[in-house]
Design an enzyme around this catalytic site. Structure first.
Site, short mmCIF file in Angstrom:
data_model
loop_
_atom_site.label_atom_id
_atom_site.label_comp_id
_atom_site.label_asym_id
_atom_site.label_seq_id
_atom_site.Cartn_x
_atom_site.Cartn_y
_atom_site.Cartn_z
N SER A 99 67.81 57.42 17.51
CA SER A 99 68.36 57.58 16.53
C SER A 99 68.66 59.13 16.18
O SER A 99 67.71 59.87 16.34
CB SER A 99 67.47 56.83 15.27
N PHE B 133 65.90 55.39 9.07
CA PHE B 133 64.95 54.51 9.13
C PHE B 133 64.22 54.18 7.83
O PHE B 133 63.00 54.29 7.58
CB PHE B 133 63.83 54.85 9.95
N ASN C 261 73.04 54.01 21.16
CA ASN C 261 73.04 54.16 19.57
C ASN C 261 74.16 54.83 19.08
O ASN C 261 75.06 55.12 19.79
CB ASN C 261 71.74 54.93 19.38
N ASN D 206 68.87 60.24 13.04
CA ASN D 206 68.55 60.60 11.72
C ASN D 206 67.17 60.90 11.56
O ASN D 206 66.75 61.09 10.43
CB ASN D 206 69.07 59.50 10.98
N THR D 207 66.18 60.82 12.68
CA THR D 207 64.79 61.30 12.25
C THR D 207 64.67 62.61 13.08
O THR D 207 64.86 62.53 14.53
CB THR D 207 63.76 60.03 13.07
N LYS E 89 66.24 52.09 23.99
CA LYS E 89 67.59 52.42 23.44
C LYS E 89 67.99 53.45 23.53
O LYS E 89 67.30 54.66 23.00
CB LYS E 89 67.75 51.87 21.91
N ASN F 267 76.38 57.21 9.50
CA ASN F 267 75.13 57.00 8.63
C ASN F 267 74.02 57.77 9.09
O ASN F 267 74.06 58.05 10.39
CB ASN F 267 74.55 55.28 9.17
C1 LIG Z 1 74.36 51.62 9.01
C2 LIG Z 1 73.99 51.59 10.47
C3 LIG Z 1 72.51 51.62 10.34
C4 LIG Z 1 71.85 51.58 11.87
N1 LIG Z 1 70.49 51.54 11.81
C5 LIG Z 1 70.04 51.46 13.16
C6 LIG Z 1 68.53 51.47 13.37
O1 LIG Z 1 67.82 51.37 12.24
N2 LIG Z 1 68.00 51.47 14.52
C7 LIG Z 1 68.96 51.35 15.91
O2 LIG Z 1 68.28 51.43 16.85
N3 LIG Z 1 70.16 51.37 15.59
C8 LIG Z 1 70.73 51.46 14.44
N4 LIG Z 1 72.09 51.72 14.29
C9 LIG Z 1 72.91 51.53 15.49
C10 LIG Z 1 73.53 50.11 15.95
O3 LIG Z 1 72.22 49.63 16.13
C11 LIG Z 1 74.35 50.52 16.98
O4 LIG Z 1 73.85 50.91 18.21
C12 LIG Z 1 75.49 51.55 16.83
O5 LIG Z 1 76.07 51.20 15.47
C13 LIG Z 1 76.76 51.33 17.69
O6 LIG Z 1 77.31 49.91 17.56
P1 LIG Z 1 78.54 49.45 16.58
O7 LIG Z 1 79.57 50.43 17.08
O8 LIG Z 1 78.98 47.96 16.84
O9 LIG Z 1 78.29 49.70 15.26
C14 LIG Z 1 72.73 51.61 12.94
C15 LIG Z 1 73.97 51.45 12.93
C16 LIG Z 1 74.64 51.61 11.52
C17 LIG Z 1 76.09 51.61 11.56
#
Ligand SMILES: Cc1cc2nc3c(=O)[nH]c(=O)nc-3n(C[C@H](O)[C@H](O)[C@H](O)COP(=O)(O)O)c2cc1C
Length: 355
Positions: free
Chosen positions: A182, A121, A244, A184-185, A215, A117
């Site tokens: 993140s 944000f 993350n 992406n910022t 985080k 992704n």
């Molecule tokens: C589509 C998507 C959007 C995410 N948005 C955020 C976010 O806004 N803030 C954040 O701290 N992590 C975000 N994450 C990261 C997740 O909280 C998590 O740290 C990461 O995906 C690893 O866990 P997973 O393998 O179970 O997905 C996002 C992940 C995905 C897949």
């Protein structure tokens, strides 16, 4: 028998963000249909005494939480306990609303059970979040709010963004998360440094008594992750959320060169960071493990390595809404197998035996 494999086939024919919107829409609908969440809860909630623990002054009925990013605007929160979660983290929320990066910005890698992704944000901003949380408060489960800076905020104003968010939201949640990880910022991960951590955590301590967690990214070396976590805890952080998404595209041949990877390809990297941080900090702070967790066995491994709680996101998309229940049931079965009576006996067991 689960209907999710059938549903998933349909959802996976659609653009991933559209599918996500449908999932959130279904949860919002369940919130307003009388009896719907109660019926779901009857199927999904498993809350044996053995999984219960009190952290940050609140009772967590089980250790499986929803990770940040799934419900960025806290619109589906009331339906989430009915899926069997033990806690929920909403956000990332920024001070002002923002649209995020241009589409397409969310991609599936089904063979690898992973997502990629580059959302950036996208969210409705702090005021909208505040209004929703006011209606929810006090929430049935421990509730975390994940905070991020606006893309348009220059680095020298980043601290002011976090101050605005902490002031604006601290009274409506059980814990806050300073998200510096993140991918992406632009420039956000550059704030993962000791000086910024000290400033933001010092500032938070002057505003709120609520626990503030940090985080971190999986793309730090384990040594960097430990050093940063040590600084965070010394500066007053109540916990570390690791990790993350990753920008190590070598983990997935065919990955696009944008955004962060999550899910199965992230699993070992996320574990490695948790293990390193736990070896240094277990017992001195609360660790939340996230990244590639998709089963009770994997959750058990994270707890043994030193995490008090785990979070899931990507596996929920692949396995469906019954995943929290399955993880909890599997955890209980593993505890019975090992003759363990309470979750306290597992948490950090692996880490203690290696000392
Ligand atoms: C589509 C998507 C959007 C995410 N948005 C955020 C976010 O806004 N803030 C954040 O701290 N992590 C975000 N994450 C990261 C997740 O909280 C998590 O740290 C990461 O995906 C690893 O866990 P997973 O393998 O179970 O997905 C996002 C992940 C995905 C897949």
């Amino acid at each position: 028998m689960s209907v999710y494999p059938f549903l998933r086939r349909l959802l996976f024919r659609l653009d991933p963000e559209t599918s996500h919107g449908i999932g959130i829409g279904a949860l919002r609908t369940a919130q307003v249909i009388p009896g719907a969440t109660a019926a779901l809860a009857g199927r999904n909630r498993v809350e044996p005494e053995a999984l219960r623990q009190t952290l940050f002054g609140r009772e967590f009925p089980n250790p499986v939480g929803l990770a940040a990013g799934f419900d960025k605007d806290a619109v589906a929160v009331r339906a989430l306990p009915a899926l069997g979660f033990g806690f929920v983290e909403v956000g990332t929320v920024t001070p002002l609303p923002q649209a995020g990066n241009p589409r397409s910005r969310l991609f599936r890698h089904p063979t690898e059970r992973s997502l990629q992704n580059a959302l950036g944000f996208n969210n409705g901003g702090m005021e909208a979040m505040r209004r929703r949380l006011e209606r929810l408060h006090p929430f049935a489960l421990p509730l975390g709010v994940n905070l991020g800076k606006n893309k348009a905020t220059p680095p020298e104003r980043a601290l002011a963004d976090y101050e605005t968010l902490i002031r604006g939201l601290h009274d409506l949640c059980d814990y806050l998360v300073v998200n510096l990880s993140s991918p992406n910022t632009p420039g956000l991960r550059d704030l993962q440094n000791e000086a910024f951590l000290r400033s933001v955590l010092g500032l938070a301590a002057g505003i709120t008594t609520k626990p503030v967690l940090v985080k971190i990214a999986p793309d730090l070396t384990p040594e960097q992750a430990v050093a940063l976590s040590e600084t965070a805890v010394a500066a007053g952080a109540a916990g570390i959320i690791a990790t993350n998404t990753t920008v190590d595209y070598s983990l997935l041949p065919g990955a696009k060169g944008v955004g962060g990877l999550s899910g199965r390809v992230l699993r070992e990297k996320s574990f490695e960071i948790l293990e390193a941080v736990a070896k240094a900090l277990f017992g001195r702070t609360v660790l939340i493990s996230v990244g590639g967790i998709d089963s009770g066995a994997e959750a058990y491994r994270r707890l043994r390595a030193g995490a008090s709680l785990v979070q899931i996101y990507t596996a929920l998309i692949y396995e469906g809404p019954s995943l929290p229940r399955r993880i909890n049931e599997e955890l209980v079965a593993l505890m019975e197998r090992d003759g363990v009576k309470g979750i306290f006996e597992i948490i950090g067991a692996g880490c203690r035996s290696k000392r």
